[in-house]
Design a protein around this motif. Structure first.
Motif, PDB file in Angstrom:
ATOM      1  N   ARG A  82      15.041  44.997  40.060  1.00 42.72           N
ATOM      2  CA  ARG A  82      15.011  43.663  40.688  1.00 42.72           C
ATOM      3  C   ARG A  82      14.520  42.613  39.696  1.00 42.72           C
ATOM      4  N   THR A  83      13.484  42.980  38.934  1.00 44.69           N
ATOM      5  CA  THR A  83      12.929  42.051  37.945  1.00 44.69           C
ATOM      6  C   THR A  83      13.978  41.701  36.888  1.00 44.69           C
ATOM      7  N   LEU A  84      14.638  42.717  36.353  1.00 44.16           N
ATOM      8  CA  LEU A  84      15.667  42.466  35.344  1.00 44.16           C
ATOM      9  C   LEU A  84      16.799  41.610  35.889  1.00 44.16           C
ATOM     10  N   LYS A  85      17.229  41.898  37.087  1.00 47.13           N
ATOM     11  CA  LYS A  85      18.328  41.139  37.684  1.00 47.13           C
ATOM     12  C   LYS A  85      17.927  39.687  37.921  1.00 47.13           C
ATOM     13  N   PRO A  89      21.180  37.397  33.113  1.00 56.29           N
ATOM     14  CA  PRO A  89      22.507  37.293  33.741  1.00 56.29           C
ATOM     15  C   PRO A  89      23.142  38.689  33.844  1.00 56.29           C
ATOM     16  N   GLN A  90      24.100  38.800  34.712  1.00 55.62           N
ATOM     17  CA  GLN A  90      24.747  40.081  35.005  1.00 55.62           C
ATOM     18  C   GLN A  90      25.279  40.763  33.738  1.00 55.62           C
ATOM     19  N   GLU A  91      25.758  40.010  32.793  1.00 48.93           N
ATOM     20  CA  GLU A  91      26.330  40.574  31.573  1.00 48.93           C
ATOM     21  C   GLU A  91      25.284  41.345  30.758  1.00 48.93           C
ATOM     22  N   TYR A  96      20.081  47.030  29.662  1.00 47.28           N
ATOM     23  CA  TYR A  96      18.847  47.653  30.153  1.00 47.28           C
ATOM     24  C   TYR A  96      19.115  48.883  31.022  1.00 47.28           C
ATOM     25  N   GLY A  97      20.358  49.332  31.011  1.00 49.86           N
ATOM     26  CA  GLY A  97      20.684  50.544  31.768  1.00 49.86           C
ATOM     27  C   GLY A  97      20.906  50.306  33.234  1.00 49.86           C
ATOM     28  N   VAL A  98      21.210  49.067  33.606  1.00 49.28           N
ATOM     29  CA  VAL A  98      21.468  48.723  34.993  1.00 49.28           C
ATOM     30  C   VAL A  98      22.962  48.432  35.144  1.00 49.28           C
ATOM     31  N   PRO A  99      23.738  49.380  35.637  1.00 48.72           N
ATOM     32  CA  PRO A  99      25.175  49.188  35.702  1.00 48.72           C
ATOM     33  C   PRO A  99      25.633  48.429  36.955  1.00 48.72           C
ATOM     34  N   ASP A 100      24.726  48.011  37.800  1.00 44.15           N
ATOM     35  CA  ASP A 100      25.082  47.355  39.051  1.00 44.15           C
ATOM     36  C   ASP A 100      25.840  46.061  38.833  1.00 44.15           C
ATOM     37  N   LYS A 101      26.637  45.742  39.817  1.00 45.17           N
ATOM     38  CA  LYS A 101      27.343  44.462  39.820  1.00 45.17           C
ATOM     39  C   LYS A 101      27.086  43.831  41.167  1.00 45.17           C
ATOM     40  N   ARG A 102      27.017  42.523  41.175  1.00 43.82           N
ATOM     41  CA  ARG A 102      26.766  41.829  42.453  1.00 43.82           C
ATOM     42  C   ARG A 102      28.008  41.712  43.260  1.00 43.82           C
TER      43      ARG A 102
END
Length: 102
Positions: A82-85, A89-91, A96-102
């Motif tokens: 959550r902090t990183l997001k 920005p999404q790109e 950081y190893g977070v593959p999620d997309k909004r």
């Protein structure tokens, strides 16, 4: 002891007892050696099941401990994600190893 195994052991012991009492009247098909082998198998099952029960008793507290650790790790992961997001920005999330997309 699991109820299924316990029930099978009990039923098998009763059968063995009945077979021994009436071995002469069976008229073939069942020998004393077969009864002895079955009795030995039942004893082995009983011993193995006792060992499984002992291992379950040892394992239960460890499973609780691992589950508690898993909860802590999941919470930390979700918080950091959550902090990183929120800051990037999404790109950049993938950096950081977070593959999620909004």
């Amino acid at each position: 002891m699991s109820q299924t195994v316990e029930l099978q052991i009990e039923k098998s012991r009763h059968l063995i007892e009945g077979l021994r009492k009436h071995l002469k009247g069976i008229g073939g098909g069942v020998t004393n050696e077969e009864i002895n082998a079955m009795e030995q198998a039942v004893s082995q099952l009983e011993e193995a099941n006792a060992e499984v029960d002992r291992l379950r008793e040892e394992l239960a507290p460890k499973v609780k401990q691992v589950n508690a650790m898993m909860v802590r790790v999941k919470e930390a992961y979700a918080e950091k994600k959550r902090t990183l997001k929120g800051y990037y920005p999404q790109e950049r999330w993938i950096d950081y190893g977070v593959p999620d997309k909004r």
